[in-house]
Design a protein around this motif. Structure first.
Motif, PDB file in Angstrom:
ATOM      1  N   GLY A 105       0.835  -1.195   0.000  1.00 21.06           N
ATOM      2  CA  GLY A 105       0.000   0.000   0.000  1.00 21.06           C
ATOM      3  C   GLY A 105       0.871   1.246   0.000  1.00 21.06           C
ATOM      4  N   ARG A 120       0.846   5.841  -0.322  1.00 20.72           N
ATOM      5  CA  ARG A 120       0.132   7.112  -0.301  1.00 20.72           C
ATOM      6  C   ARG A 120       0.837   8.037  -1.285  1.00 20.72           C
ATOM      7  N   TYR A 130      -4.639   6.968  -1.413  1.00 16.96           N
ATOM      8  CA  TYR A 130      -4.124   5.663  -1.008  1.00 16.96           C
ATOM      9  C   TYR A 130      -4.416   4.651  -2.108  1.00 16.96           C
ATOM     10  N   THR A 179      -2.913   0.582  -4.006  1.00 21.42           N
ATOM     11  CA  THR A 179      -2.108  -0.626  -3.916  1.00 21.42           C
ATOM     12  C   THR A 179      -1.238  -0.725  -5.167  1.00 21.42           C
ATOM     13  N   TYR A 236      -1.832   0.482   6.301  1.00 20.85           N
ATOM     14  CA  TYR A 236      -2.643   0.627   5.098  1.00 20.85           C
ATOM     15  C   TYR A 236      -4.059   0.105   5.335  1.00 20.85           C
ATOM     16  N   ASN A 237      -4.186  -1.064   5.955  1.00 18.60           N
ATOM     17  CA  ASN A 237      -5.511  -1.629   6.230  1.00 18.60           C
ATOM     18  C   ASN A 237      -6.281  -0.794   7.242  1.00 18.60           C
ATOM     19  N   VAL A 293      -7.296   2.532   5.036  1.00 17.89           N
ATOM     20  CA  VAL A 293      -8.173   2.330   3.890  1.00 17.89           C
ATOM     21  C   VAL A 293      -9.412   1.515   4.239  1.00 17.89           C
ATOM     22  N   HIS A 294      -9.236   0.420   4.950  1.00 17.28           N
ATOM     23  CA  HIS A 294     -10.350  -0.486   5.222  1.00 17.28           C
ATOM     24  C   HIS A 294     -10.966  -0.290   6.599  1.00 17.28           C
TER      25      HIS A 294
END
Length: 164
Positions: free
Chosen positions: A42, A44, A50, A52, A87-88, A91-92
């Protein structure tokens, strides 16, 4: 020449040397970070997006900005390479600390009040009440304004008009 007259110039040159040296170190670290990118990590961008990494080329990077949406970016546009947990989390919305505690925060406050969903909620009637006693002074004020307008209109003769 005296050493005291040369001292400000020496200090100035030394400060410039230290500033350029630290800037070069930062640039080298950023270039190394961009070269170490691997597909699946991931990132930025410098614009704050953001994505992948899908493919890495010499000067460009293929990024997946949304599921099934790919875009080609210059390597210099990558601002940071993020580790998987960060990253998770960004983003998630995955937060391993919350998963470990088992604490779930509700999306709304209805579950915090303790009332059941079938409870009747009192509704406030915002309609105007016709039997209100305080409406009488307003009617008098409006009536006075109308009388003043009528008096102005009566004072005009047939050929005159309002000029604005």
């Amino acid at each position: 020449m005296d050493i005291l007259t040369l001292l400000p110039f020496i200090v100035l040159i030394g400060a410039m040397f230290l500033m350029t040296r630290s800037a070069k170190k930062k640039q080298a670290a950023a270039a190394q970070m961009r070269n170490d990118m691997q597909p699946g990590t991931g990132v930025r961008t410098i614009g704050g997006m953001y994505a992948t990494v899908k493919e890495v080329h010499d000067d460009t990077v293929l990024l997946e900005v949304a599921p099934g949406v790919h875009a080609i970016y210059a390597k210099n546009s990558i601002g940071a390479v993020l580790d998987d947990t960060e990253y998770n989390r960004i983003v998630h919305g995955d937060d391993p600390e919350l998963d470990a505690d088992g604490t779930v925060v509700p999306d709304d406050a209805s579950s915090l009040t303790g009332e059941s969903d079938s409870a009747e909620v009192a509704k406030i009637d915002l309609a105007k009440d016709d039997t209100a006693d305080d409406a009488e002074p307003e009617d008098v004020a409006v009536k006075d304004v109308k009388d003043v307008k009528d008096a102005k209109d009566e004072s005009k003769t047939d050929g005159e008009a309002d000029s604005k």
